[in-house]
Design a protein around this motif. Structure first.
Motif, PDB file in Angstrom:
ATOM      1  N   TYR A 152       4.151  -1.373   3.201  1.00  0.00           N
ATOM      2  CA  TYR A 152       3.721   0.012   3.030  1.00  0.00           C
ATOM      3  C   TYR A 152       4.842   0.895   2.485  1.00  0.00           C
ATOM      4  O   TYR A 152       5.971   0.845   2.961  1.00  0.00           O
ATOM      5  N   VAL A 153       4.496   1.725   1.498  1.00  0.00           N
ATOM      6  CA  VAL A 153       5.409   2.771   1.040  1.00  0.00           C
ATOM      7  C   VAL A 153       5.170   3.960   1.966  1.00  0.00           C
ATOM      8  O   VAL A 153       4.035   4.401   2.117  1.00  0.00           O
ATOM      9  N   PRO A 154       6.218   4.466   2.649  1.00  0.00           N
ATOM     10  CA  PRO A 154       5.982   5.523   3.641  1.00  0.00           C
ATOM     11  C   PRO A 154       5.480   6.820   3.002  1.00  0.00           C
ATOM     12  O   PRO A 154       5.769   7.105   1.847  1.00  0.00           O
ATOM     13  N   PRO A 155       4.716   7.614   3.755  1.00  0.00           N
ATOM     14  CA  PRO A 155       4.169   8.858   3.222  1.00  0.00           C
ATOM     15  C   PRO A 155       5.222   9.964   3.201  1.00  0.00           C
ATOM     16  O   PRO A 155       5.996  10.100   4.144  1.00  0.00           O
TER      17      PRO A 155
ATOM     18  N   THR B  85       1.306  19.610  14.403  1.00  0.00           N
ATOM     19  CA  THR B  85       0.842  18.236  14.249  1.00  0.00           C
ATOM     20  C   THR B  85       1.128  17.709  12.844  1.00  0.00           C
ATOM     21  O   THR B  85       1.372  18.470  11.908  1.00  0.00           O
ATOM     22  N   PHE B  86       1.112  16.414  12.753  1.00  0.00           N
ATOM     23  CA  PHE B  86       1.223  15.747  11.463  1.00  0.00           C
ATOM     24  C   PHE B  86       0.282  14.572  11.519  1.00  0.00           C
ATOM     25  O   PHE B  86      -0.070  14.103  12.607  1.00  0.00           O
ATOM     26  N   PHE B  87      -0.182  14.089  10.407  1.00  0.00           N
ATOM     27  CA  PHE B  87      -0.872  12.807  10.412  1.00  0.00           C
ATOM     28  C   PHE B  87      -0.911  12.208   9.031  1.00  0.00           C
ATOM     29  O   PHE B  87      -0.703  12.885   8.026  1.00  0.00           O
ATOM     30  N   PHE B  88      -1.140  10.907   9.002  1.00  0.00           N
ATOM     31  CA  PHE B  88      -1.346  10.196   7.752  1.00  0.00           C
ATOM     32  C   PHE B  88      -2.247   9.017   8.047  1.00  0.00           C
ATOM     33  O   PHE B  88      -2.525   8.721   9.210  1.00  0.00           O
ATOM     34  N   TYR B  89      -2.713   8.367   6.990  1.00  0.00           N
ATOM     35  CA  TYR B  89      -3.635   7.257   7.198  1.00  0.00           C
ATOM     36  C   TYR B  89      -2.919   5.923   7.060  1.00  0.00           C
ATOM     37  O   TYR B  89      -1.993   5.792   6.266  1.00  0.00           O
ATOM     38  N   LEU B  90      -3.375   4.961   7.837  1.00  0.00           N
ATOM     39  CA  LEU B  90      -2.810   3.612   7.773  1.00  0.00           C
ATOM     40  C   LEU B  90      -3.939   2.601   7.590  1.00  0.00           C
ATOM     41  O   LEU B  90      -4.600   2.231   8.543  1.00  0.00           O
ATOM     42  N   PRO B  91      -4.197   2.176   6.346  1.00  0.00           N
ATOM     43  CA  PRO B  91      -5.200   1.112   6.140  1.00  0.00           C
ATOM     44  C   PRO B  91      -4.588  -0.213   6.592  1.00  0.00           C
ATOM     45  O   PRO B  91      -3.450  -0.512   6.246  1.00  0.00           O
TER      46      PRO B  91
ATOM     47  N   ARG C  61      -3.190   0.516  -3.829  1.00  0.00           N
ATOM     48  CA  ARG C  61      -2.830  -0.866  -3.497  1.00  0.00           C
ATOM     49  C   ARG C  61      -2.267  -1.637  -4.693  1.00  0.00           C
ATOM     50  O   ARG C  61      -2.706  -1.444  -5.820  1.00  0.00           O
ATOM     51  N   TYR C  62      -1.306  -2.503  -4.405  1.00  0.00           N
ATOM     52  CA  TYR C  62      -0.672  -3.363  -5.410  1.00  0.00           C
ATOM     53  C   TYR C  62      -0.725  -4.797  -4.893  1.00  0.00           C
ATOM     54  O   TYR C  62      -0.493  -5.037  -3.714  1.00  0.00           O
ATOM     55  N   ILE C  63      -1.051  -5.724  -5.769  1.00  0.00           N
ATOM     56  CA  ILE C  63      -1.049  -7.134  -5.360  1.00  0.00           C
ATOM     57  C   ILE C  63      -0.241  -7.944  -6.368  1.00  0.00           C
ATOM     58  O   ILE C  63      -0.347  -7.726  -7.581  1.00  0.00           O
ATOM     59  N   GLY C  64       0.572  -8.850  -5.859  1.00  0.00           N
ATOM     60  CA  GLY C  64       1.351  -9.709  -6.744  1.00  0.00           C
ATOM     61  C   GLY C  64       1.890 -10.901  -5.993  1.00  0.00           C
ATOM     62  O   GLY C  64       1.581 -11.107  -4.820  1.00  0.00           O
TER      63      GLY C  64
ATOM     64  N   LEU D  52       0.849  -1.194   0.000  1.00  0.00           N
ATOM     65  CA  LEU D  52       0.000   0.000   0.000  1.00  0.00           C
ATOM     66  C   LEU D  52       0.883   1.242   0.000  1.00  0.00           C
ATOM     67  O   LEU D  52       1.821   1.338   0.798  1.00  0.00           O
ATOM     68  N   ASN D  53       0.581   2.182  -0.891  1.00  0.00           N
ATOM     69  CA  ASN D  53       1.334   3.419  -0.968  1.00  0.00           C
ATOM     70  C   ASN D  53       0.658   4.472  -0.085  1.00  0.00           C
ATOM     71  O   ASN D  53      -0.316   5.100  -0.486  1.00  0.00           O
TER      72      ASN D  53
END
Lengths: 230, 485
Positions: free
Chosen positions: B353-356, B173-179, B266-269, B11-12
């Protein structure tokens, strides 16, 4: 109707200590096998820990460890003949001492656990919502059996090793001598009768998880791989 | 060497907009039933935040994952097999439903049935556990977009582990999402903890499933999973988890969460790995080295030796072929921009995960390109925070990944604007112009077929498909869960 007493049979005792136990045991084996193979999905512990775990800790530990302790106590007292234990060097006095104190301790643990179980389910609305009629029947039946067991141990101190025990062993080799049960005190008779009631309803309760103690876990490799359609 | 294939997701995070579409489509597909109302096989968390269930990353609290014992042996953190037997009547490490949230609905009927009154009728919240009216105190995504962060986010285990103080003042503050979804680990703690052997890893694609017929509800999988992604269905009293949408994967389709992803993050392989190396690699004592150790387990799908062994081990030809063009292999191994989530839990997770780096765009505008890499240290999202989340505290690995992503941006921006390109900037991070362009295409414009490279599964030779019923996760609904004895 045939009057069995004329032929020297004691109809009531024959029913309670031969016919009924065999009916119960038959239901137990066929019922469990049927449920296990036909409805494996329903075969589980029915744990409610996810909804309430604080009161469950004392309740479940007291109940389960108590009942395991009591189970082995019954094996020693009922399944193993008196002559064997005597040969092992356990005197009548020692046996009686162990049975009285050990049995009372185990029995009280189970009763305490069951009372907590019932209290827990009655007072927690989440648990009340998921408790089925069969759960209640199981709980109260167990409570009745164990309370009677404790009363019998403390107050009756009846020597079942010469009457109940040989009759019970006879059941498993198809020679039950029900006349041995005739003079057993009524409270002990009730205890035994209710155990066979529990045996008969066992396949239809949550108790089936007892038959699934995961011993194989000790020996299996940690990570399980499965191939599709083996 | 042995070769196994694993279906893997990357996930990017840079592109995640936190819309929760993945969670909603997953829920509609898998967990819209009694007993699992509170269950989200896929959920999206705002980081920093305590997450779902509360503080799931805190293994002092939940005892999930593995640890190396003083005798040097790898063992489940919650305890050995003897521990499981002694505590089977009450699992001290099991979360309760309140650690997730009490599921509820609203009393909509009241809006229609309310008698004529002075004020508008209100649909009040009603618990799905008891049916009684409740005051909602916590729920999924309670802390979405840092809501209540000064109170909650400070308890994020990744922040608690940081040396530097993180302030929750608005300007800083900072934030990002994590699915998050099941990691379908190479060394799954849930599988190892199951007393019944009901949880298993599929040999052909590594998907971890619960055999519903075999599950007895001993609950150890729930506490053993460090990601808290095995759930207890309180109505059927059995464990359930993400199935990686295996019926779709078998048909060559992406999971429902990936298919519906709005940001196309998202990438699947397929990735090939050597299971024989697991024990040795997992015995690395230093948490910070575990990310690199996990990289060592993956095999090069172009290596003739690997291909030969894969065929010998029964890996189908189309799996080998798809492993060679796998997007996840490129992101994880070839370019090393994707990182694993909490490798220190020692399960070797397989959703990476690719970091933000989003807030870094500011740096491009304000600063000279010469300062490009040194500015990364001043990024709004502290590197130490990302390291605690994605590399077990290895800040260098985070830096390398972000440097590479920044270099790609630098290169493409300079190219598009016709500016002079300093090739040294690419060389410094180990990229070639071709590599930078490939990475750019993968991260920015990859189409459906480039993001999802999934081999189909041949089932025509399966003899008895009926036998599989119930073995592969939840697949039928009894008329009434409460009627089950």
């Amino acid at each position: 109707m045939i009057d069995l007493s004329k032929c020297g049979y004691d109809a009531a005792n024959l029913f309670f200590w031969v016919v009924f136990p065999y009916i119960a045991i038959t239901i137990f084996f066929i019922g469990n096998a049927f449920r296990f193979f036909a409805f494996p999905y329903t075969w589980r512990t029915k744990s409610s820990e996810i909804l309430e775990k604080k009161m469950l800790r004392p309740a479940s530990l007291l109940f389960h460890y108590g009942i395991i302790f009591a189970f082995f106590g019954h094996i020693i007292g009922i399944v193993i003949p008196k002559s064997w234990t005597e040969e092992m060097g356990i005197s009548e006095h020692t046996y009686h001492f162990l049975a009285l104190y050990g049995g009372t301790a185990a029995g009280l643990m189970v009763v305490a656990g069951l009372v907590l179980f019932i209290y827990r389910r009655l007072t927690n609305p989440r648990l009340l919502a998921i408790t089925t009629t069969m759960d209640w029947i199981t709980l109260f039946l167990l409570l009745a059996i164990t309370t009677l067991g404790v009363i019998n141990t403390i107050f009756l101190q009846y020597d079942y090793r010469d009457t109940v025990a040989p009759w019970f062993r006879g059941l498993w080799v198809f020679t039950p001598n029900y006349t041995l049960m005739a003079d057993v005190p009524i409270l002990l008779k009730l205890h035994i009768f209710l155990v066979f009631v529990l045996t008969a309803i066992f396949p239809f309760t949550r108790l089936v998880h007892i038959l699934s103690i995961p011993f194989s876990y000790i020996f299996r490799r940690p990570i399980v791989y499965r191939e599709r359609c083996p | 060497m042995r070769v196994k294939a694993q279906i893997t997701m990357v996930l990017n995070l840079d592109k995640c907009i936190g819309c929760h579409t993945c969670s909603v489509t997953c829920k509609n597909t898998w967990t819209k039933r009694d007993g699992v109302e509170y269950v989200w096989f896929n959920n999206v968390e705002t980081k920093p935040g305590v997450g779902y269930p509360v503080q799931w990353e805190n293994q002092e609290k939940y005892k999930g994952g593995w640890e190396i014992k003083s005798n040097g042996k790898l063992q489940l953190k919650q305890g050995n097999r003897l521990f499981e037997f002694l505590n089977i009547f009450h699992n001290p490490n099991l979360p309760t439903i309140d650690d997730y949230y009490e599921p509820w609905t609203y009393d909509y009927e009241h809006l229609f049935n309310a008698p004529k009154q002075k004020h508008q009728p209100v649909a009040r919240a009603k618990s799905l556990l008891t049916g009684k009216k409740i005051d909602i105190k916590w729920g999924p995504n309670w802390e979405d977009d840092l809501a209540g962060a000064p109170e909650h986010a400070v308890n994020d285990p990744n922040i608690l582990k940081m040396a530097e103080e993180v302030r929750m003042k608005f300007e800083e503050t900072f934030f990002f999402y994590l699915p998050r979804l099941c990691e379908h680990c190479l060394n799954p703690a849930c599988v190892a903890a199951c007393p019944s052997g009901a949880l298993y890893k599929r040999n052909e694609d590594g998907i971890v499933l619960v055999d519903q017929d075999n599950c007895k509800g001993w609950r150890y999988c729930v506490s053993a999973c460090p990601y808290k992604k095995v759930y207890f269905n309180w109505a059927t009293q059995k464990a359930e988890k993400c199935t990686f949408c295996f019926p779709r994967i078998e048909a060559g389709l992406p999971t429902i969460c990936s298919e519906t992803c709005v940001g196309k993050i998202r990438y699947i392989g397929v990735i090939l790995y050597d299971p024989d190396k697991l024990t040795e690699l997992l015995n690395e004592k230093d948490d910070k080295k575990l990310y690199e150790k996990q990289l060592e387990i993956f095999l090069d799908p172009h290596d003739p030796e690997v291909i030969k062994q894969a065929k010998k081990d029964g890996v189908p030809d189309n799996y080998i072929e798809y492993a060679q063009k796998s997007p996840v292999y490129k992101l994880m191994v070839k370019y090393k921009v994707a990182l694993s989530l909490h490798p220190e839990f020692r399960t070797f997770p397989m959703v990476w995960y690719v970091p933000p780096i989003s807030p870094i765009l500011q740096l491009f505008e304000d600063k000279n390109y010469d300062e490009l890499f040194s500015s990364i240290d001043e990024m709004r999202i502290p590197l130490e925070y990302l390291a605690n989340l994605l590399t077990g505290g290895n800040v260098d690995a985070i830096k390398d990944s972000i440097n590479r992503l920044v270099a790609v941006r630098y290169y493409m921006r300079a190219k598009e604007l016709g500016k002079e390109i300093d090739m040294k900037k690419l060389e410094e991070v180990g990229l070639t112009p071709d590599g930078a362009e490939e990475l750019y295409r993968m991260l920015a414009i990859a189409k459906f077929e480039e993001r999802f490279v999934i081999p189909t599964t041949r089932k025509e030779f399966d003899r008895d498909v009926y036998k599989e019923q119930g073995m592969t996760g939840f697949d039928y609904t009894p008329d009434c869960d409460f009627c089950l004895p």
